[in-house]
Motif scaffolding. Structure first.
Motif, mmCIF file in Angstrom:
data_model
loop_
_atom_site.group_PDB
_atom_site.id
_atom_site.type_symbol
_atom_site.label_atom_id
_atom_site.label_comp_id
_atom_site.label_asym_id
_atom_site.label_seq_id
_atom_site.Cartn_x
_atom_site.Cartn_y
_atom_site.Cartn_z
ATOM 1 N N ILE A 29 0.840 -1.203 0.000
ATOM 2 C CA ILE A 29 0.000 0.000 0.000
ATOM 3 C C ILE A 29 0.870 1.246 0.000
ATOM 4 N N VAL A 30 1.839 1.300 0.909
ATOM 5 C CA VAL A 30 2.700 2.484 1.024
ATOM 6 C C VAL A 30 3.498 2.699 -0.260
ATOM 7 N N LYS A 31 4.085 1.653 -0.787
ATOM 8 C CA LYS A 31 4.859 1.791 -2.021
ATOM 9 C C LYS A 31 3.977 2.175 -3.200
ATOM 10 N N GLY A 32 2.772 1.632 -3.248
ATOM 11 C CA GLY A 32 1.844 2.024 -4.307
ATOM 12 C C GLY A 32 1.457 3.491 -4.222
ATOM 13 N N LEU A 33 1.234 3.981 -3.007
ATOM 14 C CA LEU A 33 0.896 5.392 -2.834
ATOM 15 C C LEU A 33 2.064 6.297 -3.207
ATOM 16 N N ILE A 34 3.275 5.903 -2.834
ATOM 17 C CA ILE A 34 4.453 6.686 -3.218
ATOM 18 C C ILE A 34 4.573 6.732 -4.733
ATOM 19 N N GLY A 35 4.362 5.598 -5.384
ATOM 20 C CA GLY A 35 4.403 5.557 -6.850
ATOM 21 C C GLY A 35 3.328 6.430 -7.468
ATOM 22 N N ALA A 94 3.340 13.825 -9.722
ATOM 23 C CA ALA A 94 4.308 14.911 -9.703
ATOM 24 C C ALA A 94 5.136 14.951 -10.984
ATOM 25 N N GLY A 95 4.933 13.970 -11.858
ATOM 26 C CA GLY A 95 5.657 13.940 -13.130
ATOM 27 C C GLY A 95 6.983 13.248 -13.061
ATOM 28 N N THR A 96 7.199 12.459 -12.047
ATOM 29 C CA THR A 96 8.459 11.710 -11.932
ATOM 30 C C THR A 96 8.131 10.294 -11.504
#
Length: 72
Positions: A53-59, A65-67
């Motif tokens: 979940i956390v990694k998916g949200l960061i992605g 943000a365009g990165t």
């Protein structure tokens, strides 16, 4: 939590998987009141539901943000 949602953030309810019936009712209340976006057991190991979940949200935030992060 409401302000976080208004500002575009996400909330994760983390619970002890050995929780009591009372704690489960609290979790159901948070979900039914639309106060959390995600619910996961308090398992902080790599590959756990919370980790995904956390990694998916960061992605998701990185894409917005365009990165794109190299490795999560």
């Amino acid at each position: 939590m409401k302000m976080m949602h208004i500002k575009g953030g996400y909330s994760i309810a983390v619970y002890d998987p050995r929780n009591s019936e009372r704690d489960q009712q609290k979790i159901y209340g948070l979900i039914s009141e639309d106060r959390v976006n995600f619910v996961a057991a308090a398992d902080y190991r790599e590959g756990s539901a919370l980790d995904l979940i956390v990694k998916g949200l960061i992605g998701r935030m990185a894409i917005s943000a365009g990165t794109v992060p190299d490795v999560l």
